[in-house]
Design an enzyme around this catalytic site. Sequence first.
Site, short mmCIF file in Angstrom:
data_model
loop_
_atom_site.label_atom_id
_atom_site.label_comp_id
_atom_site.label_asym_id
_atom_site.label_seq_id
_atom_site.Cartn_x
_atom_site.Cartn_y
_atom_site.Cartn_z
CB SER A 136 -0.95 0.01 1.21
OG SER A 136 -0.22 0.15 2.41
CE LYS A 179 -2.41 2.60 4.92
NZ LYS A 179 -2.35 1.72 3.72
#
Length: 306
Positions: A136, A179
């Site tokens: 991701s 993230k």
Amino acid sequence: MSVPTEPKKRRAWLAALLSLLLPGLGQLYNRQVQLALALIILNLIVALPGKWLIAAVPADLVVPVSAIVLLIALVYFLFAIVQAAIHAWRVKAVSLAWFNRWYLYIGLIAFLAIVQIVAELAPVPSIDAYNSPSGSMSPTLAEGDYCQTRTRAFAGRLPERGEIAVFRPTSDPDVDFVKRIIGLPGDRIQMREGRLYINDVIVERVELSREEAASLPQHYPDDRLYRETLPGGTRHLISEVSDTAYNDNTREFVVPAEHVFVLGDNRDRSNDSRATLGFIPLAGLHDKPLFIYWSADKSRIGKVVE
């Protein structure tokens, strides 16, 4: 008056094993008391301050400083292990002292382990490790990359837009995620036709050439790579399947106080603030990746995470 005990044979393999478990313990086994105490004290002096030093240095120095600390630790461990084995082999046998008991060895290991655990609770940034479980964050982090991280990296400060954070979201408090921080408290964030807008201003992105993309093996081959520049000047790479994928058109998100909005660099293959993660509390941010210390792609080892 104590009666001297009959000399007991010292086994080189056992002395080496004890110093592997705790440098200095093999020397204690061999009744080299002064050297044993010196190695044990050195372990306490070097281990934690070494971690604190790595966490404190600037990003451009973190890899060489980590390498130096690791080299010192390897030399220290090898000396303790080899010296203990050689001495046990040479002396053959020693008269046992009161501390030459297996339960005291275990107690010393446990005591020093507790001391280090308590010291880790000190409000000082240290280092930890994180394994990226998915793609991701590709191409910045590939699936299976192992990163050294700085703990308490966001304590007492507002993160900067563009920083990468390891955190536990409110929606899944038992799992660590990594993230990039895109939105700060009060920001308005939206995706329109695959483009990122912050406070109603489109974020600049420039597509990489085929040659540049080919030099970055850890990304999905059919994706397009872009260099994105956030407000404030932070630049990083992102990966896109297309500009019409899921979550490429969203509502406008207004970041609440004491929260941030995060996105994965692999925009079309990331569960982030657009989806189930939602806004991330500032208190939930804990570590910041520093560099990759292991990867299936050996060329990525030592790469600073930006």
